[in-house]
Design an enzyme around this catalytic site. Structure first.
Site, PDB file in Angstrom:
ATOM      1  N   ASP A  53       0.655  -1.372   0.342  1.00 25.85           N
ATOM      2  CA  ASP A  53       0.010   0.183   0.385  1.00 25.85           C
ATOM      3  C   ASP A  53       0.944   1.743  -0.296  1.00 25.85           C
ATOM      4  O   ASP A  53       1.704   0.939   1.004  1.00 25.85           O
ATOM      5  CB  ASP A  53      -1.137  -0.232   0.858  1.00 25.85           C
ATOM      6  CG  ASP A  53      -2.027   1.278   1.062  1.00 25.85           C
ATOM      7  OD1 ASP A  53      -1.799   2.292   0.554  1.00 25.85           O
ATOM      8  OD2 ASP A  53      -3.160   1.013   2.561  1.00 25.85           O
ATOM      9  N   ASN A  80       4.220   1.953 -11.645  1.00 26.11           N
ATOM     10  CA  ASN A  80       2.636   1.885 -12.549  1.00 26.11           C
ATOM     11  C   ASN A  80       1.729   2.155 -11.502  1.00 26.11           C
ATOM     12  O   ASN A  80       0.499   3.191 -11.849  1.00 26.11           O
ATOM     13  CB  ASN A  80       2.049   0.116 -12.905  1.00 26.11           C
ATOM     14  CG  ASN A  80       1.186   0.604 -13.055  1.00 26.11           C
ATOM     15  OD1 ASN A  80       0.490   0.865 -14.078  1.00 26.11           O
ATOM     16  ND2 ASN A  80      -0.088   0.572 -12.120  1.00 26.11           N
ATOM     17  N   SER A 131       4.409   7.929 -15.299  1.00 29.44           N
ATOM     18  CA  SER A 131       3.497   9.359 -15.197  1.00 29.44           C
ATOM     19  C   SER A 131       2.598   9.385 -15.820  1.00 29.44           C
ATOM     20  O   SER A 131       1.533   8.527 -16.254  1.00 29.44           O
ATOM     21  CB  SER A 131       4.846  10.406 -16.000  1.00 29.44           C
ATOM     22  OG  SER A 131       3.835  11.481 -16.163  1.00 29.44           O
ATOM     23  N   TYR A 145      -3.276  16.384  -9.843  1.00 27.94           N
ATOM     24  CA  TYR A 145      -3.363  15.195 -10.163  1.00 27.94           C
ATOM     25  C   TYR A 145      -2.167  14.942 -11.298  1.00 27.94           C
ATOM     26  O   TYR A 145      -0.497  14.496 -11.481  1.00 27.94           O
ATOM     27  CB  TYR A 145      -3.705  14.606 -11.147  1.00 27.94           C
ATOM     28  CG  TYR A 145      -3.597  12.914 -11.765  1.00 27.94           C
ATOM     29  CD1 TYR A 145      -3.235  12.199 -11.558  1.00 27.94           C
ATOM     30  CD2 TYR A 145      -3.373  13.440 -13.650  1.00 27.94           C
ATOM     31  CE1 TYR A 145      -3.157  10.939 -11.695  1.00 27.94           C
ATOM     32  CE2 TYR A 145      -3.218  12.842 -13.925  1.00 27.94           C
ATOM     33  CZ  TYR A 145      -2.703  10.536 -13.442  1.00 27.94           C
ATOM     34  OH  TYR A 145      -2.401  10.020 -14.047  1.00 27.94           O
ATOM     35  N   LYS A 149       2.271  13.835 -11.325  1.00 27.93           N
ATOM     36  CA  LYS A 149       2.947  13.217 -12.367  1.00 27.93           C
ATOM     37  C   LYS A 149       3.987  13.385 -12.827  1.00 27.93           C
ATOM     38  O   LYS A 149       5.046  13.356 -13.462  1.00 27.93           O
ATOM     39  CB  LYS A 149       1.673  12.376 -13.046  1.00 27.93           C
ATOM     40  CG  LYS A 149       0.806  11.849 -12.519  1.00 27.93           C
ATOM     41  CD  LYS A 149       1.666  10.323 -12.722  1.00 27.93           C
ATOM     42  CE  LYS A 149       0.529   9.620 -12.090  1.00 27.93           C
ATOM     43  NZ  LYS A 149       1.145   8.378 -12.157  1.00 27.93           N
ATOM     44  N   THR A 180      -8.898   2.030 -18.927  1.00 28.24           N
ATOM     45  CA  THR A 180      -9.156   1.254 -17.584  1.00 28.24           C
ATOM     46  C   THR A 180     -10.265   2.195 -16.628  1.00 28.24           C
ATOM     47  O   THR A 180     -11.070   2.337 -16.861  1.00 28.24           O
ATOM     48  CB  THR A 180      -7.390   1.211 -17.058  1.00 28.24           C
ATOM     49  OG1 THR A 180      -7.479   2.793 -16.500  1.00 28.24           O
ATOM     50  CG2 THR A 180      -5.686   1.212 -17.694  1.00 28.24           C
TER      51      THR A 180
HETATM   52  N1  LIG Z   1      -5.605   4.791 -17.659  1.00 31.09           N
HETATM   53  C1  LIG Z   1      -5.225   5.931 -18.218  1.00 31.09           C
HETATM   54  O1  LIG Z   1      -5.892   6.667 -18.786  1.00 31.09           O
HETATM   55  C2  LIG Z   1      -4.180   6.793 -17.924  1.00 31.09           C
HETATM   56  C3  LIG Z   1      -3.555   7.968 -17.919  1.00 31.09           C
HETATM   57  C4  LIG Z   1      -2.195   8.410 -18.466  1.00 31.09           C
HETATM   58  C5  LIG Z   1      -1.808   7.920 -16.576  1.00 31.09           C
HETATM   59  N2  LIG Z   1      -2.477   6.438 -15.608  1.00 31.09           N
HETATM   60  C6  LIG Z   1      -1.777   5.723 -14.992  1.00 31.09           C
HETATM   61  O2  LIG Z   1      -1.447   4.183 -14.965  1.00 31.09           O
HETATM   62  C7  LIG Z   1      -1.296   4.229 -13.621  1.00 31.09           C
HETATM   63  C8  LIG Z   1      -2.162   3.154 -13.869  1.00 31.09           C
HETATM   64  O3  LIG Z   1      -3.781   3.046 -14.031  1.00 31.09           O
HETATM   65  P1  LIG Z   1      -4.343   2.691 -14.325  1.00 31.09           P
HETATM   66  O4  LIG Z   1      -5.312   3.366 -15.381  1.00 31.09           O
HETATM   67  O5  LIG Z   1      -4.590   1.162 -14.030  1.00 31.09           O
HETATM   68  O6  LIG Z   1      -5.696   2.609 -13.686  1.00 31.09           O
HETATM   69  P2  LIG Z   1      -6.874   1.445 -12.265  1.00 31.09           P
HETATM   70  O7  LIG Z   1      -7.129   0.474 -13.366  1.00 31.09           O
HETATM   71  O8  LIG Z   1      -7.468   1.855 -11.720  1.00 31.09           O
HETATM   72  O9  LIG Z   1      -5.277   1.019 -11.716  1.00 31.09           O
HETATM   73  C9  LIG Z   1      -4.602   1.584 -10.670  1.00 31.09           C
HETATM   74  C10 LIG Z   1      -3.531   0.771  -9.527  1.00 31.09           C
HETATM   75  O10 LIG Z   1      -2.571   1.459  -8.796  1.00 31.09           O
HETATM   76  C11 LIG Z   1      -3.006   0.466  -7.590  1.00 31.09           C
HETATM   77  N3  LIG Z   1      -3.199   1.511  -6.320  1.00 31.09           N
HETATM   78  C12 LIG Z   1      -4.003   2.443  -6.066  1.00 31.09           C
HETATM   79  N4  LIG Z   1      -3.478   3.589  -4.742  1.00 31.09           N
HETATM   80  C13 LIG Z   1      -2.988   2.731  -4.542  1.00 31.09           C
HETATM   81  C14 LIG Z   1      -2.294   2.534  -3.436  1.00 31.09           C
HETATM   82  N5  LIG Z   1      -2.568   3.366  -2.553  1.00 31.09           N
HETATM   83  N6  LIG Z   1      -1.484   1.663  -2.745  1.00 31.09           N
HETATM   84  C15 LIG Z   1      -0.234   0.702  -3.604  1.00 31.09           C
HETATM   85  N7  LIG Z   1      -1.344   0.477  -5.483  1.00 31.09           N
HETATM   86  C16 LIG Z   1      -2.414   1.363  -5.421  1.00 31.09           C
HETATM   87  C17 LIG Z   1      -4.516  -0.114  -7.472  1.00 31.09           C
HETATM   88  O11 LIG Z   1      -4.156  -1.012  -6.844  1.00 31.09           O
HETATM   89  P3  LIG Z   1      -5.628  -1.213  -6.176  1.00 31.09           P
HETATM   90  O12 LIG Z   1      -6.361  -1.961  -7.052  1.00 31.09           O
HETATM   91  O13 LIG Z   1      -5.766  -2.421  -4.984  1.00 31.09           O
HETATM   92  O14 LIG Z   1      -6.667  -0.143  -6.078  1.00 31.09           O
HETATM   93  C18 LIG Z   1      -4.329  -0.732  -9.605  1.00 31.09           C
HETATM   94  O15 LIG Z   1      -3.691  -1.735  -9.232  1.00 31.09           O
HETATM   95  C19 LIG Z   1      -1.240   4.874 -12.609  1.00 31.09           C
HETATM   96  O16 LIG Z   1       0.002   5.891 -12.498  1.00 31.09           O
HETATM   97  C20 LIG Z   1      -2.375   6.631 -13.314  1.00 31.09           C
HETATM   98  O17 LIG Z   1      -2.035   7.102 -13.397  1.00 31.09           O
HETATM   99  C21 LIG Z   1      -3.241   6.253 -16.833  1.00 31.09           C
END
Ligand SMILES: NC(=O)c1ccc[n+]([C@@H]2O[C@H](COP(=O)([O-])OP(=O)(O)OC[C@H]3O[C@@H](n4cnc5c(N)ncnc54)[C@H](OP(=O)(O)O)[C@@H]3O)[C@@H](O)[C@H]2O)c1
Length: 277
Positions: A53, A80, A131, A145, A149, A180
């Site tokens: 966490d 990530n 990021s 946010y 990043k 996602t």
């Molecule tokens: N999807 C997009 O459009 C997008 C765009 C730009 C950047 N990103 C970046 O990509 C990365 C992955 O995001 P995603 O799109 O895959 O989002 P997601 O589907 O919401 O997944 C987020 C992941 O981060 C974990 N997480 C969040 N808070 C945490 C904490 N306090 N401790 C440990 N684990 C934690 C979650 O675990 P739990 O399941 O336990 O909550 C989950 O595995 C992030 O850094 C996000 O900022 C995403």
């Protein structure tokens, strides 16, 4: 000759990009030690899970130690895990901003500080920090946010320079919108306060993001494959801007910045002492 498997440490493999990456890494023949909050992943052979966490300051070092112990090495370290916070900057409370930075920035920093001695001792490794396009082209409604990043992207660039000659590479990934849970209520947080003054700017940007749920153009599996390709490249990128939307926003931002530098160049250059020291 077949290459030995790389060991990937990936934070946040419970869902989203992290999970897609863990699955694709396995499909490409490498091994994964990933983190989830409860230390289980359900992903089967070749994927180990350790608990993490990121909001607990002592947790990243313990997770990296446990991950390293699984195969006795780590080759690719992917920061990530993270989440988004929506709401105008003025509305954001200290606690909301602090928690966001604790997870998105300080959590990633602590992972790096625990992993780098191991990678440097091996004389090889690759750090990948996920990021966001928000770091390169910030918008209204997600300023904190974007700041969290941007801090991570900047840190990555400095780190890459500090690690020259160590055998350890650094890549900062700036994804656009990927389909996602990121924009879902399960992941996204919103500032508690609501000010009418920001309805037309921040409010509008947030409504546009809400409309994007389920419509994001980016495929997380394709993102995972692009990331693997970048890590395997003889000359990996310092920045990997992922997705057509991210490329468009980056180019527009660079143009705006370039034009502004030019417009104010004379004023800017006139700030030097009249006589050099
Ligand atoms: N999807 C997009 O459009 C997008 C765009 C730009 C950047 N990103 C970046 O990509 C990365 C992955 O995001 P995603 O799109 O895959 O989002 P997601 O589907 O919401 O997944 C987020 C992941 O981060 C974990 N997480 C969040 N808070 C945490 C904490 N306090 N401790 C440990 N684990 C934690 C979650 O675990 P739990 O399941 O336990 O909550 C989950 O595995 C992030 O850094 C996000 O900022 C995403």
């Amino acid at each position: 000759m077949t290459q030995p498997s790389r060991i990937w440490f990936i934070t946040g493999i419970s869902r989203g990009l992290g999970r897609a990456l863990a699955e694709e890494v396995r499909a490409h023949g490498d091994l994964v030690v990933g983190t989830t909050r409860d230390g289980t992943s359900g992903l089967g052979a070749g994927v180990h899970a350790v608990p993490l966490d990121l909001s607990r300051p002592e947790a990243p070092a313990a997770a990296v130690r446990a991950a390293h112990a699984v195969h006795g090495r780590l080759d690719v370290v992917v920061n990530n895990a993270g989440y988004g916070l929506l709401g105008p900057i003025e509305e954001t409370r200290d606690a909301e901003a602090a928690h966001l930075f604790e997870v998105n920035f300080f959590g990633a920093l602590r992972v790096l500080q625990a992993a780098l001695p191991l990678l440097r001792a091996q004389g090889s490794g690759h750090v990948v920090n996920i990021s966001s396009i928000a770091a390169l082209a910030p918008m209204a409604g997600s300023g904190l946010y974007a700041a969290s990043k941007a801090a991570l992207s900047a840190l990555s660039e400095s780190l890459a320079q500090e690690l020259v000659g160590s055998g350890v590479r650094v890549t900062s990934v700036e994804p656009g919108a990927f389909r996602t849970d990121f924009l879902s209520e399960q992941s996204l947080r919103r500032t508690e306060m609501r000010l009418a003054a920001y309805e037309a700017t921040s409010g509008e940007a947030v409504r546009a993001l809400e409309k994007l749920i389920g419509q994001q153009g980016g495929d997380p599996r394709a993102a995972a494959r692009a990331l693997i390709q970048a890590v395997r490249a003889p000359e990996p990128p310092m920045h990997l801007v992922l997705g057509a939307d991210a490329i468009g926003r980056t180019r527009a931002r660079l143009e705006r910045l370039g034009a502004e530098v030019t417009r104010w160049e004379e004023v800017s250059r006139a700030t030097a002492f009249a006589r050099p020291a």
